[in-house]
Scaffold this motif. Structure first.
Motif, PDB file in Angstrom:
ATOM      1  N   LEU A   1      -7.012   9.990 -46.175  1.00  0.00           N
ATOM      2  CA  LEU A   1      -7.629   8.667 -46.197  1.00  0.00           C
ATOM      3  C   LEU A   1      -7.204   7.870 -44.974  1.00  0.00           C
ATOM      4  O   LEU A   1      -6.062   8.003 -44.498  1.00  0.00           O
ATOM      5  N   PRO A   2      -8.096   7.010 -44.462  1.00  0.00           N
ATOM      6  CA  PRO A   2      -7.692   6.136 -43.351  1.00  0.00           C
ATOM      7  C   PRO A   2      -6.883   4.949 -43.869  1.00  0.00           C
ATOM      8  O   PRO A   2      -6.723   4.767 -45.079  1.00  0.00           O
ATOM      9  N   HIS A   3      -6.397   4.149 -42.959  1.00  0.00           N
ATOM     10  CA  HIS A   3      -5.782   2.881 -43.351  1.00  0.00           C
ATOM     11  C   HIS A   3      -6.840   2.030 -44.058  1.00  0.00           C
ATOM     12  O   HIS A   3      -7.973   1.914 -43.598  1.00  0.00           O
TER      13      HIS A   3
ATOM     14  N   ARG B   1     -11.789   2.527 -42.105  1.00  0.00           N
ATOM     15  CA  ARG B   1     -12.555   2.981 -40.936  1.00  0.00           C
ATOM     16  C   ARG B   1     -12.112   4.396 -40.558  1.00  0.00           C
ATOM     17  O   ARG B   1     -10.928   4.711 -40.576  1.00  0.00           O
ATOM     18  N   ASP B   2     -13.104   5.212 -40.181  1.00  0.00           N
ATOM     19  CA  ASP B   2     -12.787   6.580 -39.790  1.00  0.00           C
ATOM     20  C   ASP B   2     -12.283   6.620 -38.352  1.00  0.00           C
ATOM     21  O   ASP B   2     -12.081   5.568 -37.714  1.00  0.00           O
ATOM     22  N   ASN B   3     -12.095   7.816 -37.813  1.00  0.00           N
ATOM     23  CA  ASN B   3     -11.534   7.956 -36.461  1.00  0.00           C
ATOM     24  C   ASN B   3     -12.440   7.399 -35.377  1.00  0.00           C
ATOM     25  O   ASN B   3     -11.994   7.111 -34.268  1.00  0.00           O
ATOM     26  N   GLN B   4     -13.739   7.268 -35.689  1.00  0.00           N
ATOM     27  CA  GLN B   4     -14.670   6.696 -34.728  1.00  0.00           C
ATOM     28  C   GLN B   4     -14.834   5.193 -34.902  1.00  0.00           C
ATOM     29  O   GLN B   4     -15.655   4.565 -34.224  1.00  0.00           O
ATOM     30  N   GLY B   5     -14.088   4.610 -35.828  1.00  0.00           N
ATOM     31  CA  GLY B   5     -14.158   3.170 -36.036  1.00  0.00           C
ATOM     32  C   GLY B   5     -15.276   2.724 -36.955  1.00  0.00           C
ATOM     33  O   GLY B   5     -15.528   1.519 -37.091  1.00  0.00           O
ATOM     34  N   ARG B   6     -15.966   3.682 -37.598  1.00  0.00           N
ATOM     35  CA  ARG B   6     -17.057   3.329 -38.514  1.00  0.00           C
ATOM     36  C   ARG B   6     -16.495   2.906 -39.862  1.00  0.00           C
ATOM     37  O   ARG B   6     -15.704   3.632 -40.469  1.00  0.00           O
ATOM     38  N   ALA B   7     -16.922   1.737 -40.320  1.00  0.00           N
ATOM     39  CA  ALA B   7     -16.451   1.238 -41.605  1.00  0.00           C
ATOM     40  C   ALA B   7     -17.116   1.988 -42.747  1.00  0.00           C
ATOM     41  O   ALA B   7     -18.282   2.394 -42.656  1.00  0.00           O
ATOM     42  N   GLY B   8     -16.386   2.165 -43.831  1.00  0.00           N
ATOM     43  CA  GLY B   8     -16.931   2.808 -45.016  1.00  0.00           C
ATOM     44  C   GLY B   8     -16.134   2.421 -46.245  1.00  0.00           C
ATOM     45  O   GLY B   8     -15.033   1.870 -46.146  1.00  0.00           O
TER      46      GLY B   8
ATOM     47  N   ARG C   1       0.481   0.248 -64.445  1.00  0.00           N
ATOM     48  CA  ARG C   1       1.331   1.365 -64.006  1.00  0.00           C
ATOM     49  C   ARG C   1       0.626   2.214 -62.962  1.00  0.00           C
ATOM     50  O   ARG C   1       1.232   2.652 -61.972  1.00  0.00           O
ATOM     51  N   TRP C   2      -0.653   2.468 -63.187  1.00  0.00           N
ATOM     52  CA  TRP C   2      -1.433   3.283 -62.243  1.00  0.00           C
ATOM     53  C   TRP C   2      -1.503   2.612 -60.871  1.00  0.00           C
ATOM     54  O   TRP C   2      -1.195   3.250 -59.850  1.00  0.00           O
ATOM     55  N   LEU C   3      -1.879   1.339 -60.824  1.00  0.00           N
ATOM     56  CA  LEU C   3      -1.996   0.650 -59.534  1.00  0.00           C
ATOM     57  C   LEU C   3      -0.645   0.561 -58.828  1.00  0.00           C
ATOM     58  O   LEU C   3      -0.573   0.639 -57.592  1.00  0.00           O
ATOM     59  N   ALA C   4       0.429   0.434 -59.587  1.00  0.00           N
ATOM     60  CA  ALA C   4       1.764   0.360 -58.984  1.00  0.00           C
ATOM     61  C   ALA C   4       2.198   1.684 -58.378  1.00  0.00           C
ATOM     62  O   ALA C   4       3.080   1.721 -57.510  1.00  0.00           O
ATOM     63  N   SER C   5       1.558   2.786 -58.805  1.00  0.00           N
ATOM     64  CA  SER C   5       1.959   4.112 -58.317  1.00  0.00           C
ATOM     65  C   SER C   5       1.068   4.639 -57.196  1.00  0.00           C
ATOM     66  O   SER C   5       1.357   5.701 -56.634  1.00  0.00           O
ATOM     67  N   VAL C   6      -0.012   3.913 -56.870  1.00  0.00           N
ATOM     68  CA  VAL C   6      -0.938   4.394 -55.838  1.00  0.00           C
ATOM     69  C   VAL C   6      -0.306   4.245 -54.464  1.00  0.00           C
ATOM     70  O   VAL C   6       0.089   3.131 -54.069  1.00  0.00           O
ATOM     71  N   PRO C   7      -0.177   5.331 -53.673  1.00  0.00           N
ATOM     72  CA  PRO C   7       0.355   5.204 -52.315  1.00  0.00           C
ATOM     73  C   PRO C   7      -0.669   4.580 -51.382  1.00  0.00           C
ATOM     74  O   PRO C   7      -1.861   4.858 -51.476  1.00  0.00           O
ATOM     75  N   GLN C   8      -0.206   3.725 -50.507  1.00  0.00           N
ATOM     76  CA  GLN C   8      -1.104   3.103 -49.533  1.00  0.00           C
ATOM     77  C   GLN C   8      -1.281   4.047 -48.346  1.00  0.00           C
ATOM     78  O   GLN C   8      -0.304   4.392 -47.676  1.00  0.00           O
ATOM     79  N   PRO C   9      -2.524   4.481 -48.070  1.00  0.00           N
ATOM     80  CA  PRO C   9      -2.746   5.430 -46.971  1.00  0.00           C
ATOM     81  C   PRO C   9      -2.250   4.876 -45.633  1.00  0.00           C
ATOM     82  O   PRO C   9      -2.366   3.677 -45.353  1.00  0.00           O
ATOM     83  N   GLN C  10      -1.690   5.747 -44.835  1.00  0.00           N
ATOM     84  CA  GLN C  10      -1.218   5.411 -43.491  1.00  0.00           C
ATOM     85  C   GLN C  10      -0.112   4.346 -43.505  1.00  0.00           C
ATOM     86  O   GLN C  10       0.089   3.654 -42.520  1.00  0.00           O
ATOM     87  N   ALA C  11       0.590   4.208 -44.637  1.00  0.00           N
ATOM     88  CA  ALA C  11       1.628   3.175 -44.723  1.00  0.00           C
ATOM     89  C   ALA C  11       2.968   3.769 -45.145  1.00  0.00           C
ATOM     90  O   ALA C  11       3.749   3.130 -45.850  1.00  0.00           O
ATOM     91  N   GLY C  12       3.217   5.012 -44.771  1.00  0.00           N
ATOM     92  CA  GLY C  12       4.489   5.629 -45.086  1.00  0.00           C
ATOM     93  C   GLY C  12       4.662   5.841 -46.577  1.00  0.00           C
ATOM     94  O   GLY C  12       3.802   6.382 -47.248  1.00  0.00           O
TER      95      GLY C  12
END
Length: 427
Positions: free
Chosen positions: A235-237, A263-270, A299-310
Motif C-alpha cells: 500500500l502507498p502512504h 497515491r501510486d508511484n506515478q502520483g495518481r490518486a486512488g 480494537r481492529w482500528l487500533a491494530s491497523v498498521p499505517q502504510p509507509q509509516a514504520g
C-alpha cells in the motif's frame, strides 16, 4: 443565445421541434441533451401563456439547483440571458425571464401532494426516470392550460422502465417527441475528454451513459474487477483516512471496510481499501451485541498498521459510515464517543456506478487482507427477476462487504472527488 453556443444539428433540431405536449431528451451523459432542453425551455418561458404556473421538477431542490438553475445562470453558456435567471439558494421559487418558476422536489410518492390544486402551463423535469410514476401522471394532469408543454431530460434506464414502455415506445400514439443522444453528439467536448470518459465506463454503464442505450442489467455488476489489477499487497502512504464503512448484520455478516486516499508511484490518486473487519455469526455460531461490535471495531482500528509509516499502529478515520438501517448501532457508537458517525448514502445505483467507475479507471484498489470483499466482488450480480420488472437491483446474497464498499465510496465522494477529477457523474 443560439449563436454563442456550438450546437450540433441534433441539438438544433430538438430545440426547433420541441412543440409537442411532451418533449423528452434522453441519452448519454455530457451529450448536449441538457443544454438543448434548457434552451428550448427558455424559449418556451418567454412565450408561455400568462395563465397557469411554470414548474421545474427534480429529485430534490438541490438537484434542481445543480442540474438546471446553475447552468441557466452560467454566462459562459447563456451569455446575457443568464442574468435574467434569479434564484436564492434554498428558495422554492426562481425568476426566469421575469416569470416566477416554482421548484418542486419529487423524491417519493408523497411529493404527488405538492401538485394538488395546481394548474400549470409549462413544466421542466430533470432526471425523469427518478420521478415517481404517480407524480408524473399527476403533473401531466395539471398541465391543463391550452398549449401546455412538458420538457424532460433523463439518462437511459432499464428498458422495462415505465417512462420507456408507456411513453417513449408509444410516442406515435401520444403527443410526444423525443431525441436520443450519444456522447459523440456534443460538439463542445474536447476529444481527449471524450476518450477519457469512454475509457472509464464499461459494460452496462458504457452502453447506457456513453452510447445512450436503454439496456437491461444482467450478469456481474463489477465485470471490470480484475484481481490481478485491483488487489494489492503493498500500500502507498495514505494521505487521508476517509472512513470506515459498515454494513451491519447480526444473523448476516457484519462487514467494516477501512478506506483511505493514497497515491501510486506515478502520483495518481486512488482509493484504497486498507483493511477489513468481518464477523459472520453463522460461521462462528455467536451473535454479537451492538456494544460488542463497537468494541471489536475499536480494537481492529487500533491494530491497523499505517502504510509507509514504520511500526505505527492505529488509525482514526474521519468518518464512520454506517448502514442507515442500523439505528441502534449508530446510537451505540455515539454512546461510545465515536466522532464522525453518519448514516450512509444508500442510493444503490449511484453507489454502484461510482465503484464501477473507480475500478474501470484503476482508481480503486483492495489490500489482499480484505478477503471478504475480494471473495464477494466477482459474484456480485444483477437480479434478473427485478430486471424483468424494469428495476435495477443487485441480488441480495453475499453482498455485505460490497454494500459497505459502495456506502463508503458514495458517502465520502465530496472528500475524494477533488483528487480524482476525471471521473464523471451522470447528467
Amino acid at each position: 443565445m443560439l449563436d454563442s453556443l456550438p450546437l450540433s444539428a441534433k441539438q438544433i433540431r430538438s430545440i426547433a421541434h420541441a412543440t409537442a405536449r411532451i418533449n423528452l431528451w434522453h441519452g448519454a451523459i455530457r451529450s448536449g441533451k441538457t443544454i438543448a432542453s434548457l434552451i428550448a425551455f427558455l424559449i418556451a418561458v418567454a412565450s408561455a401563456p400568462s395563465s397557469g404556473l411554470i414548474v421545474i421538477v427534480g429529485r430534490s431542490l438541490q438537484t434542481i439547483e445543480r442540474n438546471v438553475l446553475d447552468p441557466l445562470q452560467d454566462e459562459k453558456l447563456f451569455g446575457p440571458v443568464a442574468r435574467l435567471v434569479q434564484h436564492t439558494r434554498g428558495a422554492t421559487t426562481a425568476v426566469v425571464l421575469g416569470r416566477t418558476i416554482h421548484l418542486i422536489g419529487a423524491a417519493d410518492s408523497r411529493a404527488e401532494g405538492r401538485l394538488r390544486g395546481l394548474t400549470a402551463c409549462l413544466a421542466y423535469v430533470d432526471e425523469a426516470t427518478l420521478v415517481p410514476r404517480g407524480f408524473w401522471n399527476q403533473l401531466l394532469g395539471r398541465l391543463s392550460v391550452d398549449d401546455a408543454r412538458l420538457f424532460a431530460t433523463t439518462n437511459p434506464d432499464n428498458p422495462g422502465h415505465w417512462l420507456r414502455k408507456e411513453f417513449i415506445n408509444r410516442a406515435g400514439a401520444l403527443d410526444l417527441r423525443h431525441w436520443q443522444f450519444t456522447l459523440d453528439d456534443n460538439p463542445s467536448l474536447p476529444a481527449a475528454y471524450v476518450a477519457s470518459l469512454k475509457a472509464e465506463y464499461v459494460g452496462l454503464w458504457y452502453r447506457r451513459f456513453i452510447l445512450g442505450h436503454w439496456v437491461q442489467s444482467e450478469g456481474a455488476i463489477y465485470e471490470m474487477f480484475d484481481a490481478e489489477r485491483h488487489v494489492v499487497r503493498e500500500l502507498p502512504h495514505i494521505e487521508r483516512w476517509l472512513c470506515d464503512a459498515i454494513d451491519y448484520g447480526t444473523v448476516n455478516p457484519f462487514a467494516d471496510l477501512l478506506i483511505g486516499l493514497g497515491r501510486d508511484n506515478q502520483g495518481r490518486a486512488g482509493l484504497y481499501v486498507v483493511s477489513e473487519y468481518r464477523h459472520d455469526s453463522r460461521a462462528t455460531r455467536r451473535q454479537l451485541t451492538d456494544a460488542e461490535y463497537s468494541a471489536a471495531r475499536r480494537r481492529w482500528l487500533a491494530s491497523v498498521p499505517q502504510p509507509q509509516a514504520g511500526n505505527v499502529l492505529g488509525v482514526r478515520p474521519e468518518w464512520t459510515v454506517v448502514d442507515p438501517s442500523a439505528a441502534s448501532f449508530i446510537e451505540q457508537l455515539h454512546r461510545d464517543g465515536v466522532s464522525g458517525v453518519t448514516p450512509a448514502d444508500n442510493t444503490v445505483l449511484d453507489g454502484i456506478r461510482g465503484v464501477a467507475n473507480l475500478l474501470a479507471s484503476d482508481r480503486l484498489f483492495i489490500h489482499a487482507s480484505a478477503t471478504g470483499l475480494i471473495d464477494e466482488l466477482p459474484g456480485y450480480s444483477w437480479d434478473d427477476e427485478a430486471a424483468e420488472r424494469g428495476e435495477d437491483k443487485p441480488i441480495k446474497i453475499d453482498d455485505h462487504s460490497c454494500d459497505a464498499l459502495r456506502y463508503g465510496v458514495r458517502t465520502t465522494e465530496a472528500l475524494w472527488r477533488p483528487h480524482i477529477p476525471t471521473l464523471e457523474v451522470a447528467a
